[in-house]
Structures are given as structure tokens and as C-alpha cells.
Design a protein around this motif. Structure first.
Motif, PDB file in Angstrom:
ATOM      1  N   SER A   1      15.232  32.153  18.901  1.00 51.41           N
ATOM      2  CA  SER A   1      16.521  31.495  19.092  1.00 51.41           C
ATOM      3  C   SER A   1      16.419  30.387  20.132  1.00 51.41           C
ATOM      4  O   SER A   1      17.093  29.356  20.025  1.00 51.41           O
ATOM      5  CB  SER A   1      17.588  32.508  19.523  1.00 51.41           C
ATOM      6  N   ARG A   2      15.587  30.597  21.121  1.00 47.56           N
ATOM      7  CA  ARG A   2      15.384  29.570  22.147  1.00 47.56           C
ATOM      8  C   ARG A   2      14.588  28.390  21.599  1.00 47.56           C
ATOM      9  O   ARG A   2      14.933  27.224  21.828  1.00 47.56           O
ATOM     10  CB  ARG A   2      14.657  30.158  23.361  1.00 47.56           C
ATOM     11  N   GLN A   3      13.529  28.685  20.855  1.00 51.44           N
ATOM     12  CA  GLN A   3      12.636  27.634  20.392  1.00 51.44           C
ATOM     13  C   GLN A   3      13.130  26.914  19.138  1.00 51.44           C
ATOM     14  O   GLN A   3      12.868  25.718  18.971  1.00 51.44           O
ATOM     15  CB  GLN A   3      11.244  28.208  20.106  1.00 51.44           C
TER      16      GLN A   3
ATOM     17  N   ALA B   1      17.066  25.359  13.317  1.00 46.53           N
ATOM     18  CA  ALA B   1      16.714  26.019  12.060  1.00 46.53           C
ATOM     19  C   ALA B   1      17.575  27.254  11.834  1.00 46.53           C
ATOM     20  O   ALA B   1      18.018  27.526  10.714  1.00 46.53           O
ATOM     21  CB  ALA B   1      15.228  26.401  12.060  1.00 46.53           C
ATOM     22  N   SER B   2      17.834  27.999  12.902  1.00 40.91           N
ATOM     23  CA  SER B   2      18.677  29.186  12.793  1.00 40.91           C
ATOM     24  C   SER B   2      20.096  28.800  12.390  1.00 40.91           C
ATOM     25  O   SER B   2      20.719  29.464  11.551  1.00 40.91           O
ATOM     26  CB  SER B   2      18.695  29.940  14.134  1.00 40.91           C
TER      27      SER B   2
ATOM     28  N   ALA C   1      22.305  29.744   9.085  1.00 37.24           N
ATOM     29  CA  ALA C   1      23.649  30.316   9.192  1.00 37.24           C
ATOM     30  C   ALA C   1      24.651  29.509   8.371  1.00 37.24           C
ATOM     31  O   ALA C   1      25.504  30.075   7.682  1.00 37.24           O
ATOM     32  CB  ALA C   1      24.082  30.358  10.660  1.00 37.24           C
ATOM     33  N   MET C   2      24.553  28.178   8.433  1.00 35.97           N
ATOM     34  CA  MET C   2      25.458  27.331   7.650  1.00 35.97           C
ATOM     35  C   MET C   2      25.254  27.537   6.160  1.00 35.97           C
ATOM     36  O   MET C   2      26.210  27.543   5.381  1.00 35.97           O
ATOM     37  CB  MET C   2      25.252  25.862   8.015  1.00 35.97           C
TER      38      MET C   2
ATOM     39  N   HIS D   1      22.525  35.185  17.644  1.00 36.08           N
ATOM     40  CA  HIS D   1      23.753  34.670  18.267  1.00 36.08           C
ATOM     41  C   HIS D   1      23.432  33.604  19.297  1.00 36.08           C
ATOM     42  O   HIS D   1      24.184  32.628  19.455  1.00 36.08           O
ATOM     43  CB  HIS D   1      24.501  35.828  18.929  1.00 36.08           C
ATOM     44  N   TYR D   2      22.313  33.745  20.003  1.00 38.20           N
ATOM     45  CA  TYR D   2      21.971  32.818  21.080  1.00 38.20           C
ATOM     46  C   TYR D   2      21.490  31.468  20.567  1.00 38.20           C
ATOM     47  O   TYR D   2      21.381  30.515  21.347  1.00 38.20           O
ATOM     48  CB  TYR D   2      20.942  33.462  22.015  1.00 38.20           C
ATOM     49  N   ALA D   3      21.250  31.369  19.272  1.00 36.65           N
ATOM     50  CA  ALA D   3      20.973  30.077  18.648  1.00 36.65           C
ATOM     51  C   ALA D   3      22.219  29.547  17.972  1.00 36.65           C
ATOM     52  O   ALA D   3      22.642  28.410  18.199  1.00 36.65           O
ATOM     53  CB  ALA D   3      19.836  30.202  17.638  1.00 36.65           C
ATOM     54  N   ASP D   4      22.845  30.376  17.163  1.00 39.20           N
ATOM     55  CA  ASP D   4      23.967  29.929  16.322  1.00 39.20           C
ATOM     56  C   ASP D   4      25.227  29.618  17.123  1.00 39.20           C
ATOM     57  O   ASP D   4      26.015  28.755  16.730  1.00 39.20           O
ATOM     58  CB  ASP D   4      24.280  30.993  15.261  1.00 39.20           C
TER      59      ASP D   4
END
Length: 216
Positions: free
Chosen positions: A107-109, A113-114, A118-119, A174-177
Motif C-alpha cells: 500500500s505504501r509502495q 495501482a491499488s 478498487a475503482m 485501506h492505507y492505499a485506497d
């Protein structure tokens, strides 16, 4: 499980320059798809962002759909490669913290893409139909069976494996999206390493305790 990508002909020699160019193109595509979606993105916009001629983009990816698949495949393969490492013989007290840490790191890197994944899901997954038909349910059952084995062996309490997996996926991604929401809540301009480290420790503690697994 593998998500097949229609990037271009597979018989082209793979070399350092090719790998660098593909990485550059996919990175540019992630930014375009995340900002404009699949319909609003063009190969020309990706080429402009990558600083490459449009012909170069088509050399590696025959069309926009192939490039979109490559972006999705990149994050899916990362997620799955970590999840596939779980086995019935493992100790969940060791492998679950490792899995949570890896997913938070993804999620950090790879936040863009995440978010694109999700979209895609939120729009009904029109471009993931093949992925979900490629023995996806069988693959998921095999992953859930690992947790069932751990429960039967007394390594963890009896929780529903499917919903535990959903929790693992959703909480880490969640920490990416939803990074913008988290930044607003924490009063941060961007999420620093300390936030991800705290998230990893917190999720690990909550999930392991919820599964009845001893936490040091």
C-alpha cells in the motif's frame, strides 16, 4: 493465482532496457488511469507522461486494454504472491504478521495501482471478468482451507476464514485506497513511514488477538 496480461507478443527478448521501459510505462499508466480512469486515459497521454514516443508504448503494449491489464496484473501478482506463501504447515503467529506487513508495504509502495483496482471493482469489474473466471473461486477456497487447517489444529480460534481474509485485504489496502482521508484525519500532508509502521503494529495486534493467537 495468475492474471494473464495481453501486453504484446511474448517472443520479444527480455533485457534490462526492456524492463526499464516497461516499468516506466506502467508507472506513467498508473498515474493516468488513477486520474482519468480507463475511458479518460489515452495511449498518447501515457506516452507524454512517460516521456516516450507513442510508438514505443505500442511496441510494449499493443493497445490501451493490454496496458490496463498490465497495471492491474502488477498489483494482483504482488498481493497473490504473498498470500500464496501461506501453507497449512505454517504457524499463523509467524506468517500472519509477515503477511500484514507485506500488504501494508504494498500500500505504501503501490498506492495508485491499488486505487485503480478498487475503482475497477467499484465499477463492477468489467475488465476483470476473465480474472474472476480463471478458477478464482477454487483459488480462494484453497486459501481459506489453510485457515481451516489452522483452526482444526488448534493454532487459532474458530473464526470464519472467508471473512477473515476479507478483513486482511480491506484493512491493509485501506492505507492505499483511502490515503487522502487518513491524511486529513491525521493532519498530515502525506503518510510517512511512521504511519505505516503504526498501522502494521496495530492491525497485527488486533487481528492476532481476535484470532486467539498469542501476541508478544
Amino acid at each position: 493465482m495468475q492474471f494473464e496480461v495481453n501486453a504484446h507478443s511474448a517472443d520479444k527478448p527480455a533485457g534490462r532496457i526492456r524492463q526499464q521501459n516497461e516499468k516506466l510505462i506502467i508507472s506513467a499508466a498508473e498515474q493516468e488511469f488513477s486520474c482519468h480512469g480507463f475511458k479518460g486515459t489515452s495511449m498518447q497521454r501515457v506516452a507524454d507522461r512517460a516521456g516516450l514516443p507513442k510508438a514505443n508504448i505500442h511496441y510494449y503494449f499493443s493497445n490501451k486494454l493490454g496496458l490496463y491489464y498490465a497495471v492491474l496484473a502488477n498489483i494482483i501478482d504482488l498481493w497473490d504472491s504473498t498470500f500464496n506463501e501461506l501453507s497449512a504447515e505454517d504457524d499463523p503467529a509467524i506468517v500472519l504478521p509477515r503477511y500484514i506487513a507485506a500488504k501494508i508495504e504494498f500500500s505504501r509502495q503501490y498506492p495508485l495501482a491499488s486505487r485503480i483496482f478498487a475503482m475497477e471493482i467499484l465499477s463492477g469489474g468489467p475488465h476483470l471478468s476473465k480474472f474472476f473466471k480463471q478458477d478464482y473461486r477454487s483459488w480462494f477456497k484453497q486459501r481459506a482451507a489453510v485457515f481451516e487447517h489452522w483452526i482444526a489444529a488448534g493454532k487459532m480460534k474458530a473464526v470464519d476464514p472467508a471473512h477473515l481474509i476479507f478483513l486482511l485485504w480491506g484493512s491493509t489496502q485501506h492505507y492505499a485506497d483511502f490515503a487522502v482521508q487518513i491524511e486529513a484525519a491525521l493532519g498530515e500532508e502525506s503518510l510517512g513511514q511512521e504511519v505505516y509502521d503504526t498501522a502494521t503494529r496495530t492491525l497485527t495486534d488486533i487481528i492476532l488477538r481476535g484470532c486467539g493467537i498469542a501476541v508478544d
